[in-house]
Design a protein around this motif. Structure first.
Motif, PDB file in Angstrom:
ATOM      1  N   ALA A  20       0.942  -1.192   0.238  1.00 32.71           N
ATOM      2  CA  ALA A  20       0.042   0.207  -0.002  1.00 32.71           C
ATOM      3  C   ALA A  20       1.020   1.185   0.351  1.00 32.71           C
ATOM      4  O   ALA A  20       0.635   2.496  -1.066  1.00 32.71           O
ATOM      5  CB  ALA A  20      -0.921  -0.333   1.135  1.00 32.71           C
ATOM      6  N   LYS A  21       1.587   1.241   1.018  1.00 35.54           N
ATOM      7  CA  LYS A  21       3.021   2.431   0.677  1.00 35.54           C
ATOM      8  C   LYS A  21       4.217   2.756  -0.115  1.00 35.54           C
ATOM      9  O   LYS A  21       3.777   3.344  -1.093  1.00 35.54           O
ATOM     10  CB  LYS A  21       3.720   2.508   2.755  1.00 35.54           C
ATOM     11  N   ILE A  22       4.003   1.306  -0.742  1.00 30.04           N
ATOM     12  CA  ILE A  22       4.659   1.863  -2.422  1.00 30.04           C
ATOM     13  C   ILE A  22       3.741   1.878  -3.576  1.00 30.04           C
ATOM     14  O   ILE A  22       4.297   2.708  -4.303  1.00 30.04           O
ATOM     15  CB  ILE A  22       5.775   0.191  -2.358  1.00 30.04           C
ATOM     16  N   CYS A  23       2.547   1.445  -3.567  1.00 28.94           N
ATOM     17  CA  CYS A  23       2.173   2.633  -4.650  1.00 28.94           C
ATOM     18  C   CYS A  23       1.611   3.669  -3.941  1.00 28.94           C
ATOM     19  O   CYS A  23       1.163   4.151  -5.174  1.00 28.94           O
ATOM     20  CB  CYS A  23      -0.111   1.354  -3.947  1.00 28.94           C
ATOM     21  N   CYS A  24       1.056   4.236  -2.874  1.00 24.71           N
ATOM     22  CA  CYS A  24       1.019   5.221  -3.001  1.00 24.71           C
ATOM     23  C   CYS A  24       2.154   5.939  -3.485  1.00 24.71           C
ATOM     24  O   CYS A  24       1.951   7.376  -3.826  1.00 24.71           O
ATOM     25  CB  CYS A  24       0.711   6.104  -1.122  1.00 24.71           C
ATOM     26  N   GLU A  25       2.923   5.416  -3.173  1.00 26.16           N
ATOM     27  CA  GLU A  25       4.645   6.084  -4.255  1.00 26.16           C
ATOM     28  C   GLU A  25       4.657   6.086  -5.437  1.00 26.16           C
ATOM     29  O   GLU A  25       5.121   7.351  -5.784  1.00 26.16           O
ATOM     30  CB  GLU A  25       6.017   5.433  -3.150  1.00 26.16           C
ATOM     31  N   VAL A  46      10.512  -8.355  -7.349  1.00 28.15           N
ATOM     32  CA  VAL A  46      10.789  -7.950  -5.621  1.00 28.15           C
ATOM     33  C   VAL A  46       9.024  -8.810  -5.193  1.00 28.15           C
ATOM     34  O   VAL A  46       9.840  -9.091  -4.652  1.00 28.15           O
ATOM     35  CB  VAL A  46      10.282  -6.401  -5.852  1.00 28.15           C
ATOM     36  N   TYR A  47       8.245  -8.411  -5.798  1.00 23.83           N
ATOM     37  CA  TYR A  47       7.064  -8.825  -5.111  1.00 23.83           C
ATOM     38  C   TYR A  47       7.157 -10.530  -4.575  1.00 23.83           C
ATOM     39  O   TYR A  47       7.060 -11.177  -3.591  1.00 23.83           O
ATOM     40  CB  TYR A  47       5.793  -9.033  -5.533  1.00 23.83           C
ATOM     41  N   GLU A  48       7.958 -11.607  -5.605  1.00 19.83           N
ATOM     42  CA  GLU A  48       8.551 -12.627  -5.952  1.00 19.83           C
ATOM     43  C   GLU A  48       8.810 -13.084  -4.040  1.00 19.83           C
ATOM     44  O   GLU A  48       9.029 -13.803  -3.540  1.00 19.83           O
ATOM     45  CB  GLU A  48       9.012 -13.520  -6.985  1.00 19.83           C
ATOM     46  N   ASP A  49       9.924 -11.896  -4.410  1.00 22.37           N
ATOM     47  CA  ASP A  49      10.914 -12.540  -3.288  1.00 22.37           C
ATOM     48  C   ASP A  49      10.167 -12.023  -2.012  1.00 22.37           C
ATOM     49  O   ASP A  49      10.755 -12.048  -0.970  1.00 22.37           O
ATOM     50  CB  ASP A  49      12.308 -11.145  -3.296  1.00 22.37           C
ATOM     51  N   LEU A  50       9.797 -11.264  -1.933  1.00 25.24           N
ATOM     52  CA  LEU A  50       8.908 -10.483  -0.395  1.00 25.24           C
ATOM     53  C   LEU A  50       8.336 -10.749   0.006  1.00 25.24           C
ATOM     54  O   LEU A  50       8.173 -11.687   0.700  1.00 25.24           O
ATOM     55  CB  LEU A  50       7.750  -9.076  -0.760  1.00 25.24           C
ATOM     56  N   VAL A  63      10.550   1.576   1.999  1.00 20.14           N
ATOM     57  CA  VAL A  63      11.279   2.880   0.553  1.00 20.14           C
ATOM     58  C   VAL A  63      12.880   1.523   1.024  1.00 20.14           C
ATOM     59  O   VAL A  63      12.993   1.730  -1.030  1.00 20.14           O
ATOM     60  CB  VAL A  63      11.986   3.191   2.148  1.00 20.14           C
ATOM     61  N   TYR A  64      12.240   1.073   1.080  1.00 17.92           N
ATOM     62  CA  TYR A  64      14.083  -0.281   0.735  1.00 17.92           C
ATOM     63  C   TYR A  64      13.615  -1.050  -0.323  1.00 17.92           C
ATOM     64  O   TYR A  64      14.167  -1.013  -1.955  1.00 17.92           O
ATOM     65  CB  TYR A  64      14.824  -1.148   1.457  1.00 17.92           C
ATOM     66  N   ILE A  65      12.233  -1.654  -0.244  1.00 16.04           N
ATOM     67  CA  ILE A  65      11.967  -2.395  -1.432  1.00 16.04           C
ATOM     68  C   ILE A  65      11.195  -1.332  -2.498  1.00 16.04           C
ATOM     69  O   ILE A  65      11.575  -1.860  -3.731  1.00 16.04           O
ATOM     70  CB  ILE A  65      10.574  -2.879  -0.886  1.00 16.04           C
ATOM     71  N   TYR A  66      11.004  -0.506  -2.410  1.00 13.28           N
ATOM     72  CA  TYR A  66      10.457   0.628  -3.264  1.00 13.28           C
ATOM     73  C   TYR A  66      11.411   0.719  -4.004  1.00 13.28           C
ATOM     74  O   TYR A  66      11.574   0.802  -5.797  1.00 13.28           O
ATOM     75  CB  TYR A  66      10.457   1.954  -2.642  1.00 13.28           C
ATOM     76  N   GLN A  67      13.033   0.929  -3.769  1.00  9.12           N
ATOM     77  CA  GLN A  67      13.821   1.194  -4.151  1.00  9.12           C
ATOM     78  C   GLN A  67      14.662   0.213  -5.068  1.00  9.12           C
ATOM     79  O   GLN A  67      14.993   0.095  -6.324  1.00  9.12           O
ATOM     80  CB  GLN A  67      14.919   1.860  -3.467  1.00  9.12           C
ATOM     81  N   MET A  68      14.082  -1.024  -4.704  1.00 11.58           N
ATOM     82  CA  MET A  68      14.768  -2.569  -5.537  1.00 11.58           C
ATOM     83  C   MET A  68      13.588  -2.124  -6.705  1.00 11.58           C
ATOM     84  O   MET A  68      13.756  -2.966  -7.954  1.00 11.58           O
ATOM     85  CB  MET A  68      13.972  -3.427  -4.450  1.00 11.58           C
ATOM     86  N   LEU A  69      12.293  -1.758  -6.692  1.00 17.90           N
ATOM     87  CA  LEU A  69      11.449  -2.132  -7.828  1.00 17.90           C
ATOM     88  C   LEU A  69      11.703  -1.428  -8.431  1.00 17.90           C
ATOM     89  O   LEU A  69      11.453  -1.704 -10.118  1.00 17.90           O
ATOM     90  CB  LEU A  69       9.980  -1.543  -7.147  1.00 17.90           C
ATOM     91  N   ILE A  70      12.083   0.498  -8.261  1.00 23.23           N
ATOM     92  CA  ILE A  70      12.236   1.069  -9.446  1.00 23.23           C
ATOM     93  C   ILE A  70      13.996   1.068 -10.194  1.00 23.23           C
ATOM     94  O   ILE A  70      14.487   0.438 -10.824  1.00 23.23           O
ATOM     95  CB  ILE A  70      12.359   2.734  -8.601  1.00 23.23           C
TER      96      ILE A  70
END
Length: 70
Positions: A20-25, A46-50, A63-70
């Motif tokens: 949810a937080k990543i989607c908002c960002e 990234v979601y598979e790892d998560l 934030v760390y996960i978001y940076q991996m996604l981008i």
């Protein structure tokens, strides 16, 4: 207080808040619709790892996960 053991069966409990937080960002910084943001996350490696407890990515902040996604 006894802490519950995190396993593959219950790791999914930690994921929705981070997503949810990543989607908002993604919505605010990349101007993606919320629907597109959700699809981007759930269709990513990234979601598979998560969602895999053994990766321990669920312990990281959004934030760390978001940076991996981008």
């Amino acid at each position: 207080m006894i802490k519950p053991k995190i396993t593959q069966k219950n790791v999914h409990l930690f994921i929705p808040n981070k997503v949810a937080k990543i989607c908002c960002e993604l919505n605010s910084s990349k101007k993606l619709s919320l629907n597109d943001s959700i699809l981007k996350i759930y269709n990513s490696p990234v979601y598979e790892d998560l969602s895999r407890e053994s990766s321990k990515l669920w312990q990281e902040g959004w934030v760390y996960i978001y940076q991996m996604l981008i």
